[in-house]
Design a protein around this motif. Structure first.
Motif, PDB file in Angstrom:
ATOM      1  N   LEU A  32      20.755 -12.329  10.315  1.00  0.00           N
ATOM      2  CA  LEU A  32      21.168 -13.617   9.777  1.00  0.00           C
ATOM      3  C   LEU A  32      22.111 -13.318   8.626  1.00  0.00           C
ATOM      4  O   LEU A  32      21.824 -12.460   7.792  1.00  0.00           O
ATOM      5  N   ILE A  33      23.244 -14.019   8.562  1.00  0.00           N
ATOM      6  CA  ILE A  33      24.253 -13.766   7.539  1.00  0.00           C
ATOM      7  C   ILE A  33      24.239 -14.930   6.553  1.00  0.00           C
ATOM      8  O   ILE A  33      24.435 -16.075   6.947  1.00  0.00           O
ATOM      9  N   CYS A  34      24.008 -14.621   5.276  1.00  0.00           N
ATOM     10  CA  CYS A  34      23.893 -15.653   4.243  1.00  0.00           C
ATOM     11  C   CYS A  34      24.884 -15.426   3.110  1.00  0.00           C
ATOM     12  O   CYS A  34      25.238 -14.285   2.793  1.00  0.00           O
ATOM     13  N   LEU A  35      25.297 -16.526   2.487  1.00  0.00           N
ATOM     14  CA  LEU A  35      26.158 -16.459   1.310  1.00  0.00           C
ATOM     15  C   LEU A  35      25.367 -16.197   0.038  1.00  0.00           C
ATOM     16  O   LEU A  35      25.849 -15.517  -0.864  1.00  0.00           O
ATOM     17  N   LYS A  36      24.161 -16.767  -0.047  1.00  0.00           N
ATOM     18  CA  LYS A  36      23.330 -16.636  -1.239  1.00  0.00           C
ATOM     19  C   LYS A  36      21.895 -16.345  -0.828  1.00  0.00           C
ATOM     20  O   LYS A  36      21.467 -16.714   0.261  1.00  0.00           O
ATOM     21  N   VAL A  37      21.176 -15.698  -1.743  1.00  0.00           N
ATOM     22  CA  VAL A  37      19.758 -15.415  -1.557  1.00  0.00           C
ATOM     23  C   VAL A  37      19.032 -15.741  -2.861  1.00  0.00           C
ATOM     24  O   VAL A  37      19.670 -15.989  -3.884  1.00  0.00           O
ATOM     25  N   THR A  38      17.709 -15.720  -2.845  1.00  0.00           N
ATOM     26  CA  THR A  38      16.948 -16.000  -4.058  1.00  0.00           C
ATOM     27  C   THR A  38      16.910 -14.770  -4.963  1.00  0.00           C
ATOM     28  O   THR A  38      17.277 -13.663  -4.547  1.00  0.00           O
ATOM     29  N   LYS A  39      16.393 -14.958  -6.159  1.00  0.00           N
ATOM     30  CA  LYS A  39      16.274 -13.851  -7.114  1.00  0.00           C
ATOM     31  C   LYS A  39      15.227 -12.831  -6.674  1.00  0.00           C
ATOM     32  O   LYS A  39      15.135 -11.751  -7.256  1.00  0.00           O
ATOM     33  N   GLY A  53      22.435   3.879  14.979  1.00  0.00           N
ATOM     34  CA  GLY A  53      22.279   2.453  15.246  1.00  0.00           C
ATOM     35  C   GLY A  53      23.486   1.621  14.852  1.00  0.00           C
ATOM     36  O   GLY A  53      24.616   2.113  14.781  1.00  0.00           O
ATOM     37  N   THR A  54      23.231   0.354  14.570  1.00  0.00           N
ATOM     38  CA  THR A  54      24.280  -0.613  14.272  1.00  0.00           C
ATOM     39  C   THR A  54      25.118  -0.217  13.055  1.00  0.00           C
ATOM     40  O   THR A  54      26.320  -0.453  13.036  1.00  0.00           O
ATOM     41  N   LEU A  55      24.496   0.381  12.051  1.00  0.00           N
ATOM     42  CA  LEU A  55      25.206   0.708  10.810  1.00  0.00           C
ATOM     43  C   LEU A  55      25.786   2.123  10.790  1.00  0.00           C
ATOM     44  O   LEU A  55      26.167   2.611   9.728  1.00  0.00           O
ATOM     45  N   LEU A  56      25.910   2.754  11.946  1.00  0.00           N
ATOM     46  CA  LEU A  56      26.486   4.095  12.051  1.00  0.00           C
ATOM     47  C   LEU A  56      27.875   4.119  11.413  1.00  0.00           C
ATOM     48  O   LEU A  56      28.738   3.309  11.741  1.00  0.00           O
ATOM     49  N   GLY A  57      28.072   5.024  10.468  1.00  0.00           N
ATOM     50  CA  GLY A  57      29.377   5.182   9.823  1.00  0.00           C
ATOM     51  C   GLY A  57      29.650   4.199   8.701  1.00  0.00           C
ATOM     52  O   GLY A  57      30.727   4.214   8.120  1.00  0.00           O
ATOM     53  N   CYS A  58      28.691   3.363   8.362  1.00  0.00           N
ATOM     54  CA  CYS A  58      28.868   2.373   7.290  1.00  0.00           C
ATOM     55  C   CYS A  58      28.107   2.808   6.043  1.00  0.00           C
ATOM     56  O   CYS A  58      27.114   3.517   6.129  1.00  0.00           O
ATOM     57  N   THR A  59      28.582   2.379   4.880  1.00  0.00           N
ATOM     58  CA  THR A  59      27.805   2.533   3.664  1.00  0.00           C
ATOM     59  C   THR A  59      27.353   1.147   3.234  1.00  0.00           C
ATOM     60  O   THR A  59      28.094   0.178   3.365  1.00  0.00           O
ATOM     61  N   TYR A  60      26.132   1.077   2.725  1.00  0.00           N
ATOM     62  CA  TYR A  60      25.546  -0.229   2.433  1.00  0.00           C
ATOM     63  C   TYR A  60      24.483  -0.133   1.348  1.00  0.00           C
ATOM     64  O   TYR A  60      23.943   0.936   1.066  1.00  0.00           O
ATOM     65  N   TYR A  61      24.204  -1.281   0.761  1.00  0.00           N
ATOM     66  CA  TYR A  61      23.100  -1.427  -0.174  1.00  0.00           C
ATOM     67  C   TYR A  61      21.948  -2.064   0.601  1.00  0.00           C
ATOM     68  O   TYR A  61      22.127  -3.138   1.177  1.00  0.00           O
ATOM     69  N   PRO A  62      20.779  -1.430   0.643  1.00  0.00           N
ATOM     70  CA  PRO A  62      19.658  -2.072   1.316  1.00  0.00           C
ATOM     71  C   PRO A  62      19.129  -3.231   0.467  1.00  0.00           C
ATOM     72  O   PRO A  62      19.091  -3.147  -0.757  1.00  0.00           O
ATOM     73  N   LEU A  63      18.760  -4.319   1.115  1.00  0.00           N
ATOM     74  CA  LEU A  63      18.151  -5.465   0.443  1.00  0.00           C
ATOM     75  C   LEU A  63      16.645  -5.363   0.601  1.00  0.00           C
ATOM     76  O   LEU A  63      16.154  -5.142   1.707  1.00  0.00           O
ATOM     77  N   SER A  64      15.920  -5.550  -0.498  1.00  0.00           N
ATOM     78  CA  SER A  64      14.463  -5.469  -0.468  1.00  0.00           C
ATOM     79  C   SER A  64      13.841  -6.728  -1.043  1.00  0.00           C
ATOM     80  O   SER A  64      14.442  -7.409  -1.874  1.00  0.00           O
ATOM     81  N   VAL A  71      12.134  -3.518   3.011  1.00  0.00           N
ATOM     82  CA  VAL A  71      13.576  -3.639   3.238  1.00  0.00           C
ATOM     83  C   VAL A  71      13.778  -4.767   4.246  1.00  0.00           C
ATOM     84  O   VAL A  71      13.239  -4.728   5.348  1.00  0.00           O
ATOM     85  N   VAL A  72      14.553  -5.779   3.841  1.00  0.00           N
ATOM     86  CA  VAL A  72      14.738  -6.966   4.678  1.00  0.00           C
ATOM     87  C   VAL A  72      16.171  -7.147   5.166  1.00  0.00           C
ATOM     88  O   VAL A  72      16.450  -8.056   5.937  1.00  0.00           O
ATOM     89  N   GLY A  73      17.088  -6.282   4.722  1.00  0.00           N
ATOM     90  CA  GLY A  73      18.471  -6.429   5.158  1.00  0.00           C
ATOM     91  C   GLY A  73      19.398  -5.484   4.421  1.00  0.00           C
ATOM     92  O   GLY A  73      18.977  -4.443   3.912  1.00  0.00           O
ATOM     93  N   PHE A  74      20.671  -5.884   4.329  1.00  0.00           N
ATOM     94  CA  PHE A  74      21.679  -5.021   3.716  1.00  0.00           C
ATOM     95  C   PHE A  74      22.888  -5.828   3.265  1.00  0.00           C
ATOM     96  O   PHE A  74      23.103  -6.961   3.695  1.00  0.00           O
ATOM     97  N   CYS A  91      22.950  -9.803   4.589  1.00  0.00           N
ATOM     98  CA  CYS A  91      22.550  -9.746   5.994  1.00  0.00           C
ATOM     99  C   CYS A  91      21.063  -9.431   6.088  1.00  0.00           C
ATOM    100  O   CYS A  91      20.616  -8.369   5.645  1.00  0.00           O
ATOM    101  N   PHE A  92      20.293 -10.378   6.625  1.00  0.00           N
ATOM    102  CA  PHE A  92      18.859 -10.186   6.830  1.00  0.00           C
ATOM    103  C   PHE A  92      18.591  -9.703   8.238  1.00  0.00           C
ATOM    104  O   PHE A  92      19.161 -10.228   9.198  1.00  0.00           O
TER     105      PHE A  92
END
Length: 122
Positions: A32-39, A53-64, A71-74, A91-92
């Protein structure tokens, strides 16, 4: 759905976002792609590199989830051409999110809900 929905962590039910800030659902990627999330959604300053997997070759910040640490997304920092349009969005992972549909007072897994599949590439 045309109904208000809140997004919750599967681990502890903490509210992480809502359908007001939902941009798109990408079934193919399972996100799910969101513009904003909660604190209650946190990310560290250190980047991870996708090695498979899907993020092969990408750099990202994991969302927790701040409450339970799951970990719920990135957030993509750098990406392959086919995923570049996701940079800057929250991205969740749909398999880590529960949806509470307010009008129906019903909780379902995000993977079982059909949200608008908007074209965020534009």
């Amino acid at each position: 759905p045309n109904e208000w929905t809140t997004f919750h962590c599967c681990g502890c039910w903490t509210v992480l976002g809502d359908s007001l800030h939902l941009c798109s659902q990408q079934q193919r990627l399972g996100i799910l792609i969101c513009l904003k999330v909660t604190k209650d959604v946190v990310w560290k300053k250190s980047l991870l590199v996708g090695l498979e997997g899907t993020l092969l070759g990408c750099t990202y910040y994991p969302l927790s989830c701040q409450s339970c640490g799951m970990v719920v997304g990135f957030i993509l920092y750098s990406a392959t051409r086919r995923l570049a349009y996701l940079r800057g969005f929250f991205c969740f992972f749909m398999d880590r999110i529960l949806c509470y549909i307010l009008k129906k007072q019903k909780t379902v897994r995000a993977s079982k809900v059909n949200f608008p599949d908007e074209n965020v590439k534009e």
